[in-house]
Write a protein that holds these residues in place. Structure first.
Motif, PDB file in Angstrom:
ATOM      1  N   UNK A 315     -12.799  31.764  46.274  1.00 24.45           N
ATOM      2  CA  UNK A 315     -13.733  30.814  46.885  1.00 24.45           C
ATOM      3  C   UNK A 315     -14.937  31.538  47.495  1.00 24.45           C
ATOM      4  N   UNK A 316     -14.684  32.649  48.196  1.00 22.68           N
ATOM      5  CA  UNK A 316     -15.790  33.412  48.787  1.00 22.68           C
ATOM      6  C   UNK A 316     -16.714  33.966  47.703  1.00 22.68           C
ATOM      7  N   UNK A 321     -21.882  34.424  44.773  1.00 19.06           N
ATOM      8  CA  UNK A 321     -22.620  34.445  43.501  1.00 19.06           C
ATOM      9  C   UNK A 321     -23.682  33.358  43.439  1.00 19.06           C
ATOM     10  N   UNK A 322     -23.431  32.231  44.108  1.00 15.73           N
ATOM     11  CA  UNK A 322     -24.387  31.119  44.075  1.00 15.73           C
ATOM     12  C   UNK A 322     -25.375  31.240  45.228  1.00 15.73           C
ATOM     13  N   UNK A 323     -25.935  32.449  45.355  1.00 13.02           N
ATOM     14  CA  UNK A 323     -27.001  32.747  46.314  1.00 13.02           C
ATOM     15  C   UNK A 323     -26.590  32.554  47.764  1.00 13.02           C
ATOM     16  N   UNK A 324     -25.301  32.727  48.039  1.00 13.78           N
ATOM     17  CA  UNK A 324     -24.829  32.716  49.415  1.00 13.78           C
ATOM     18  C   UNK A 324     -24.559  31.351  49.999  1.00 13.78           C
ATOM     19  N   UNK A 326     -23.118  27.125  48.865  1.00 19.04           N
ATOM     20  CA  UNK A 326     -22.813  26.060  47.907  1.00 19.04           C
ATOM     21  C   UNK A 326     -23.061  24.693  48.535  1.00 19.04           C
ATOM     22  N   UNK A 327     -23.692  24.662  49.681  1.00 17.33           N
ATOM     23  CA  UNK A 327     -23.978  23.396  50.359  1.00 17.33           C
ATOM     24  C   UNK A 327     -24.808  22.501  49.448  1.00 17.33           C
ATOM     25  N   UNK A 328     -24.308  21.310  49.196  1.00 13.96           N
ATOM     26  CA  UNK A 328     -25.031  20.355  48.373  1.00 13.96           C
ATOM     27  C   UNK A 328     -24.972  20.626  46.891  1.00 13.96           C
ATOM     28  N   UNK A 329     -24.339  21.698  46.477  1.00 14.81           N
ATOM     29  CA  UNK A 329     -24.294  22.028  45.050  1.00 14.81           C
ATOM     30  C   UNK A 329     -23.076  21.370  44.400  1.00 14.81           C
ATOM     31  N   UNK A 330     -23.292  20.929  43.163  1.00 11.36           N
ATOM     32  CA  UNK A 330     -22.208  20.291  42.409  1.00 11.36           C
ATOM     33  C   UNK A 330     -21.425  21.374  41.672  1.00 11.36           C
ATOM     34  N   UNK A 331     -20.125  21.402  41.927  1.00 11.99           N
ATOM     35  CA  UNK A 331     -19.244  22.364  41.270  1.00 11.99           C
ATOM     36  C   UNK A 331     -18.195  21.590  40.482  1.00 11.99           C
ATOM     37  N   UNK A 332     -18.092  21.890  39.194  1.00 10.93           N
ATOM     38  CA  UNK A 332     -17.101  21.248  38.345  1.00 10.93           C
ATOM     39  C   UNK A 332     -15.794  22.029  38.426  1.00 10.93           C
ATOM     40  N   UNK A 333     -14.730  21.355  38.822  1.00 10.65           N
ATOM     41  CA  UNK A 333     -13.404  21.975  38.930  1.00 10.65           C
ATOM     42  C   UNK A 333     -12.579  21.512  37.733  1.00 10.65           C
ATOM     43  N   UNK A 334     -12.216  22.452  36.852  1.00  4.86           N
ATOM     44  CA  UNK A 334     -11.400  22.112  35.690  1.00  4.86           C
ATOM     45  C   UNK A 334      -9.960  22.554  35.948  1.00  4.86           C
ATOM     46  N   UNK A 335      -9.129  21.578  36.246  1.00  6.84           N
ATOM     47  CA  UNK A 335      -7.722  21.835  36.496  1.00  6.84           C
ATOM     48  C   UNK A 335      -7.369  21.800  37.962  1.00  6.84           C
ATOM     49  N   UNK A 336      -6.362  20.976  38.295  1.00  8.59           N
ATOM     50  CA  UNK A 336      -5.895  20.897  39.686  1.00  8.59           C
ATOM     51  C   UNK A 336      -4.398  21.138  39.789  1.00  8.59           C
ATOM     52  N   UNK A 337      -3.659  20.935  38.698  1.00 12.17           N
ATOM     53  CA  UNK A 337      -2.224  21.246  38.696  1.00 12.17           C
ATOM     54  C   UNK A 337      -2.029  22.741  38.872  1.00 12.17           C
ATOM     55  N   UNK A 338      -0.859  23.143  39.377  1.00 13.14           N
ATOM     56  CA  UNK A 338      -0.669  24.566  39.665  1.00 13.14           C
ATOM     57  C   UNK A 338      -0.531  25.396  38.400  1.00 13.14           C
ATOM     58  N   UNK A 359     -15.274  23.047  52.720  1.00 15.13           N
ATOM     59  CA  UNK A 359     -15.685  23.516  54.044  1.00 15.13           C
ATOM     60  C   UNK A 359     -17.089  24.095  54.016  1.00 15.13           C
ATOM     61  N   UNK A 360     -17.468  24.658  52.874  1.00 18.19           N
ATOM     62  CA  UNK A 360     -18.806  25.236  52.697  1.00 18.19           C
ATOM     63  C   UNK A 360     -19.857  24.184  52.338  1.00 18.19           C
ATOM     64  N   UNK A 361     -19.435  22.918  52.200  1.00 19.71           N
ATOM     65  CA  UNK A 361     -20.389  21.844  51.925  1.00 19.71           C
ATOM     66  C   UNK A 361     -20.594  21.539  50.455  1.00 19.71           C
ATOM     67  N   UNK A 362     -19.701  22.015  49.575  1.00 22.14           N
ATOM     68  CA  UNK A 362     -19.870  21.781  48.141  1.00 22.14           C
ATOM     69  C   UNK A 362     -19.547  20.337  47.772  1.00 22.14           C
ATOM     70  N   UNK A 363     -20.117  19.898  46.653  1.00 21.95           N
ATOM     71  CA  UNK A 363     -19.817  18.595  46.074  1.00 21.95           C
ATOM     72  C   UNK A 363     -18.983  18.846  44.816  1.00 21.95           C
TER      73      UNK A 363
END
Length: 467
Positions: A315-316, A321-324, A326-338, A359-363
């Motif tokens: 996560x850090x 990498x995304x310029x320090x 992720x507030x307001x940035x859309x992040x696509x999460x592929x996969x939630x099962x373990x 917690x960092x404000x990502x969407x």
């Protein structure tokens, strides 16, 4: 001692598939699976096999063959116990959240409740089988409860066995049908052989191991501890590879060819999840401290600590990498099962990674082919919500109906579960839907690097020193 009727208390990830396979392979035995959760039992009885409460490849075919013949699902717990020659206890044993041993010891309230119900309802002689993963010497507590019900004439009598499951979700039916071993622990030889005869209907005798009760209980904890240890070990090397320029896959291949080590469980990733590994190691830690072995406890606790660190590290790294930010940035999460081929999210690495990003404000736009939005909301402890103002600093998430929906307008994609569908995606087409510059974070190392880079995406791959 011939077993004609089996009752299993608990219709979850272990009890349901295990009893389905036993019924399938032992048509002469009546198998009754009971649970107090009416909705779960209704799902097991649903004519639509796609609605079974547990998703496991091959399970629907097994249930279809046996259900209604000698496999039955019911909420009538006491009557089913009274009719049974053998009762399996297959209920949840989560880590305690409060009180003595909180955060490490197993919560045995449901196991004890089952034992008391069996003591109350059983008739004649009943073999009680621990199927849940339990701390060493739990059988002694069960025996004490059952013996209290055996006092006096014409009272039921009991034998207690330990028969831990060794199932990997996603391959549980294969693991049940062709197991590496079946472990039976007990002090009553007749009861041990009665259970062995059930498994002998399809398992070779040399693969049915017999031990005492305590060795059987400890073997389950130890097996999971050793497997989890390998995952944390390779993930620690993956981080070192990223820092030093090495490739963890090449390192894993090199060490895995050593017959003393082997290739299994050497895939670097976002860490282990599931219902067993963390819970069982923490239980082992608690027991080691209880028996005056703090150094041993510290050693095993470090396996869990490194697993947690790996998830926070990913996560850090995304934020960095995304310029320090992720507030307001859309992040696509592929996969939630373990892991792939299951709808189980217990202790999924995706939970901790997504929470950190929220917690960092990502969407977050979350896609998983088998996990429901309701389950994601429970795990993230946050309801899905429309995207707030981009610079509000408030993190939010929403379910994506497809991979294309998830990546549209996204600054980055995170692959957190190794679903086969994700391995064959058209990254050239998907990259065109994303906001530039766009990143792909492959925490499972399942994506073709050349295709991703050809699509113009910047790639980070776990354990890759070129990332």
């Amino acid at each position: 001692m011939t077993i004609q009727r089996i009752c299993c208390i608990g219709a979850g990830y272990v009890g349901g598939p295990t009893m389905a396979v036993i019924a399938d392979r032992c048509p002469q035995v009546r198998v009754q699976v009971v649970d107090i959760n009416q909705a779960r039992i209704d799902a097991w009885n649903d004519a639509d096999l796609g609605k079974l409460p547990v998703y496991e490849p091959g399970l629907d075919s097994v249930v279809e063959r046996a259900r209604g013949r000698n496999l039955h699902f019911s909420t009538d717990v006491e009557a089913s116990i009274a009719a049974a020659d053998m009762v399996f206890i297959s209920v949840n044993t989560p880590t305690k959240t409060k009180g003595l041993g909180a955060g490490q010891a197993s919560d045995l309230r449901w196991v004890e409740a089952c034992a008391r119900t069996v003591a109350k309802a059983a008739k004649g002689h009943t073999i009680v089988v621990e199927k849940s993963t339990l701390p060493v010497r739990t059988a002694a507590a069960i025996q004490t409860i059952l013996e209290a019900a055996s006092e006096g004439e014409d009272q039921p009598t009991f034998s207690v066995l330990s028969n831990p499951e060794f199932l990997a979700e996603g391959t549980a039916i294969r693991d049940l049908e062709t197991p590496d071993r079946v472990l039976i622990g007990g002090d009553d030889p007749a009861a041990v052989e009665a259970l062995a005869e059930i498994y002998a209907n399809w398992v070779p005798q040399q693969q049915i191991l017999r031990t005492n009760l305590w060795s059987s209980e400890l073997s389950k904890l130890t097996a999971n501890a050793f497997l989890a240890q390998r995952i944390s070990s390779i993930n620690s090397i993956a981080a070192f590879c990223e820092a030093s320029g090495a490739d963890v896959r090449e390192v894993a291949r090199a060490i895995g060819t050593d017959s003393r080590i082997g290739l299994k469980f050497l895939n670097a990733g976002p860490g282990f999840g599931g219902s067993c590994f963390q819970k069982d190691i923490l239980n082992l830690v608690y027991l080691c401290r209880h028996f005056g072995l703090p150094e041993v406890a510290d050693y095993w606790e470090s396996v869990v600590a490194l697993n947690t660190w790996q998830q926070h590290r990913i996560a850090r790294l995304v934020v960095q990498k995304l310029f320090g930010t992720v507030t307001g940035k859309r992040l696509a999460i592929l996969g939630f099962a373990f892991k792939a081929d299951t709808n189980d999210t217990r202790e999924s690495p995706a939970i901790r990674i997504c929470r950190d990003l929220l917690e960092e404000g990502a969407q977050l736009a979350i896609h998983d082919p088998k996990v429901t939005a309701q389950q994601i909301a429970r795990d993230l402890q946050q309801e899905a919500a429309p995207q707030p103002d981009a610079l509000s600093g408030t993190g939010s998430w929403a379910e994506a109906g497809s991979v294309e929906d998830a990546v549209t307008g996204a600054d980055a994609v995170l692959v957190l579960t190794e679903w086969h569908h994700y391995k064959v995606l058209n990254w050239m087409a998907l990259a065109a839907l994303m906001r530039k510059p766009a990143w792909l974070f492959d925490a499972r190392a399942v994506i073709n690097p050349e295709q991703v880079r050809a699509a113009g995406l910047t790639l980070w791959r776990v354990g890759d020193g070129e990332g």
